[in-house]
Design a protein around this motif. Sequence first.
Motif, PDB file in Angstrom:
ATOM      1  N   TRP A   1       0.944  -1.200   0.141  1.00 54.67           N
ATOM      2  CA  TRP A   1       0.593   0.020  -0.093  1.00 54.67           C
ATOM      3  C   TRP A   1       0.724   1.414  -0.373  1.00 54.67           C
ATOM      4  CZ3 TRP A   1      -5.269  -0.309  -1.447  1.00 54.67           C
ATOM      5  CH2 TRP A   1      -5.698  -1.497  -0.750  1.00 54.67           C
ATOM      6  N   LYS A   2       1.800   1.287   0.844  1.00 55.90           N
ATOM      7  CA  LYS A   2       3.209   1.822   0.146  1.00 55.90           C
ATOM      8  C   LYS A   2       3.707   2.862  -1.202  1.00 55.90           C
ATOM      9  CE  LYS A   2       4.450   1.374   4.566  1.00 55.90           C
ATOM     10  NZ  LYS A   2       5.372   1.147   5.603  1.00 55.90           N
ATOM     11  N   GLY A   3       3.365   2.467  -2.329  1.00 56.77           N
ATOM     12  CA  GLY A   3       3.115   2.987  -4.045  1.00 56.77           C
ATOM     13  C   GLY A   3       4.432   3.378  -3.897  1.00 56.77           C
ATOM     14  N   ARG A   4       4.469   4.460  -4.462  1.00 55.11           N
ATOM     15  CA  ARG A   4       5.907   4.570  -4.725  1.00 55.11           C
ATOM     16  C   ARG A   4       7.065   4.210  -4.188  1.00 55.11           C
ATOM     17  NH1 ARG A   4       4.559   8.954  -9.811  1.00 55.11           N
ATOM     18  NH2 ARG A   4       3.359   7.973 -11.026  1.00 55.11           N
ATOM     19  N   SER A   5       6.837   5.267  -3.089  1.00 55.65           N
ATOM     20  CA  SER A   5       7.962   5.191  -2.273  1.00 55.65           C
ATOM     21  C   SER A   5       8.148   3.615  -1.624  1.00 55.65           C
ATOM     22  CB  SER A   5       7.319   5.052  -0.673  1.00 55.65           C
ATOM     23  OG  SER A   5       6.344   4.823   0.167  1.00 55.65           O
ATOM     24  N   GLY A   6       7.252   2.967  -1.665  1.00 57.91           N
ATOM     25  CA  GLY A   6       8.098   0.989  -1.491  1.00 57.91           C
ATOM     26  C   GLY A   6       8.832   0.592  -2.437  1.00 57.91           C
ATOM     27  N   VAL A   7       8.349   1.194  -3.344  1.00 53.95           N
ATOM     28  CA  VAL A   7       8.942   0.362  -4.904  1.00 53.95           C
ATOM     29  C   VAL A   7      10.693   1.542  -4.679  1.00 53.95           C
ATOM     30  CG1 VAL A   7       9.278   0.792  -6.797  1.00 53.95           C
ATOM     31  CG2 VAL A   7       6.898  -0.174  -6.470  1.00 53.95           C
ATOM     32  N   ARG A   8      10.365   2.602  -4.427  1.00 53.52           N
ATOM     33  CA  ARG A   8      12.056   2.806  -3.893  1.00 53.52           C
ATOM     34  C   ARG A   8      12.288   2.690  -2.401  1.00 53.52           C
ATOM     35  NH1 ARG A   8       9.426   8.020  -4.835  1.00 53.52           N
ATOM     36  NH2 ARG A   8       8.695   8.050  -3.025  1.00 53.52           N
ATOM     37  N   GLU A   9      12.596   2.238  -1.613  1.00 57.07           N
ATOM     38  CA  GLU A   9      12.677   1.233  -1.032  1.00 57.07           C
ATOM     39  C   GLU A   9      12.966  -0.251  -0.982  1.00 57.07           C
ATOM     40  OE1 GLU A   9      11.743  -0.002   4.101  1.00 57.07           O
ATOM     41  OE2 GLU A   9       9.546   0.516   2.971  1.00 57.07           O
ATOM     42  N   ALA A  10      11.532  -0.323  -1.645  1.00 54.53           N
ATOM     43  CA  ALA A  10      12.777  -2.072  -2.499  1.00 54.53           C
ATOM     44  C   ALA A  10      13.895  -2.184  -2.568  1.00 54.53           C
ATOM     45  CB  ALA A  10      11.337  -2.878  -3.211  1.00 54.53           C
ATOM     46  N   ARG A  11      14.465  -1.508  -3.531  1.00 49.81           N
ATOM     47  CA  ARG A  11      15.072  -1.101  -4.333  1.00 49.81           C
ATOM     48  C   ARG A  11      16.348  -1.265  -3.833  1.00 49.81           C
ATOM     49  NH1 ARG A  11      11.937   1.137  -9.486  1.00 49.81           N
ATOM     50  NH2 ARG A  11      11.504  -0.086 -11.338  1.00 49.81           N
ATOM     51  N   ARG A  12      16.092   0.148  -2.809  1.00 53.03           N
ATOM     52  CA  ARG A  12      17.432   0.494  -2.085  1.00 53.03           C
ATOM     53  C   ARG A  12      18.026  -0.312  -0.697  1.00 53.03           C
ATOM     54  NH1 ARG A  12      17.199   2.684   2.501  1.00 53.03           N
ATOM     55  NH2 ARG A  12      14.332   2.799   2.709  1.00 53.03           N
ATOM     56  N   LEU A  13      16.693  -0.914  -0.596  1.00 51.54           N
ATOM     57  CA  LEU A  13      17.237  -2.525   0.944  1.00 51.54           C
ATOM     58  C   LEU A  13      17.884  -3.788   0.058  1.00 51.54           C
ATOM     59  CD1 LEU A  13      13.407  -3.014   1.751  1.00 51.54           C
ATOM     60  CD2 LEU A  13      15.901  -2.099   3.481  1.00 51.54           C
ATOM     61  N   VAL A  14      18.137  -3.468  -1.460  1.00 47.03           N
ATOM     62  CA  VAL A  14      18.967  -4.948  -2.327  1.00 47.03           C
ATOM     63  C   VAL A  14      19.432  -4.071  -2.235  1.00 47.03           C
ATOM     64  CG1 VAL A  14      18.692  -5.751  -4.481  1.00 47.03           C
ATOM     65  CG2 VAL A  14      16.467  -6.006  -3.627  1.00 47.03           C
ATOM     66  N   ALA A  15      19.787  -3.016  -2.724  1.00 50.35           N
ATOM     67  CA  ALA A  15      21.233  -2.250  -3.674  1.00 50.35           C
ATOM     68  C   ALA A  15      21.931  -1.899  -2.483  1.00 50.35           C
ATOM     69  CB  ALA A  15      21.191  -1.402  -5.135  1.00 50.35           C
ATOM     70  N   GLU A  16      21.242  -1.323  -1.172  1.00 53.97           N
ATOM     71  CA  GLU A  16      22.553  -0.949   0.406  1.00 53.97           C
ATOM     72  C   GLU A  16      22.806  -2.140   0.962  1.00 53.97           C
ATOM     73  OE1 GLU A  16      21.131   3.036   0.421  1.00 53.97           O
ATOM     74  OE2 GLU A  16      21.175   3.600  -1.244  1.00 53.97           O
ATOM     75  N   HIS A  17      21.621  -2.379   1.415  1.00 50.27           N
ATOM     76  CA  HIS A  17      22.071  -3.129   2.085  1.00 50.27           C
ATOM     77  C   HIS A  17      21.028  -4.837   2.026  1.00 50.27           C
ATOM     78  CE1 HIS A  17      20.620  -0.078   5.062  1.00 50.27           C
ATOM     79  NE2 HIS A  17      20.570   0.345   3.878  1.00 50.27           N
ATOM     80  N   GLY A  18      21.375  -5.535   1.098  1.00 53.68           N
ATOM     81  CA  GLY A  18      22.239  -6.640   0.652  1.00 53.68           C
ATOM     82  C   GLY A  18      20.787  -7.841   0.625  1.00 53.68           C
ATOM     83  N   VAL A  19      19.580  -6.740   1.027  1.00 55.74           N
ATOM     84  CA  VAL A  19      18.824  -8.029   1.089  1.00 55.74           C
ATOM     85  C   VAL A  19      18.045  -8.979  -0.210  1.00 55.74           C
ATOM     86  CG1 VAL A  19      15.736  -8.268   0.587  1.00 55.74           C
ATOM     87  CG2 VAL A  19      17.432  -6.595   2.296  1.00 55.74           C
TER      88      VAL A  19
END
Length: 288
Positions: free
Chosen positions: A102-120
């Motif tokens: 439900w977080k929409g675009r902010s959730g998409v940005r978070e998902a990309r950042r979590l993979v790229a910067e936090h190794g998720v």
Amino acid sequence: MDVDDLVAIDVHTHAEISRSGHGSLSPELFGASEEYFRSHGHRRPSIDEMADYYRERRMAAVVFTVDAEHATGHPRISNEEVAESCAEHADVLIPFASVDPWKGRSGVREARRLVAEHGVRGFKFHPSIQAFSPNDPMAYPLYEAIEEAGVPALFHTGQTGIGAGVPGGGGIRMKHADPMLVDDVAVDFPELHIILAHPSFPWQDEALAVATHKPHVHIDLSGWSPKYFPPQLVHYANSLLQDKVLFGSDYPVITPDRWMADFDQLEMKPHVRPKILKDNAAKLLGLA
């Protein structure tokens, strides 16, 4: 992580408490889950304690929380905290994240950042608690980001102990956990690797059909003692789906000790056991 030295990889464990003592669910929903699993008063281990537990057993574990802030109003445990804590124990812990669709675009940005910067290494969805149907186009931008990242999406399927016995089930609608809804996701995102979590009561046959039909759909065996697995699930795990079924416990409500002891009693082909316990997960998660 020395995969060769591992006995098993548990693809389904929960970070139930943060470093500050904040729970991943409200006390009401935690209480319902404990009643359902008959796990009254079980300790909610920290991620550090989870690492010690799995290290002692020469197992690795996928760790995640559930972000359901939109539907429940309960603040989540930080994905960054889960990822950072797992990174401190990279020999045994594998971080997944949870982003409320439900977080929409902010959730998409978070998902990309979590993979790229936090190794998720993957993402957890619990459609019943998050109050969305997996095939709702609202969630599709998030799936697209996950597919592009090349990491799996794990969906809770079937009945849930969370909210069980609470008036109105705590507002949780089980219809969102029908695996046939995830079949649409598998069609629309053909390169997305998907895990259907749990024996999918009352939709077990549907889950088996989806996993058999869609090449990137897997099933994890968490949330149930193996002695209660439906016969058709055991049959498919032993045959057509032997390369797509994964060990999961649902720790801490079900321990790997109990799960493994009961799994030992199942009539499984000798060459299938190591696939379910470790090899299939190692391949899916890119550890092999």
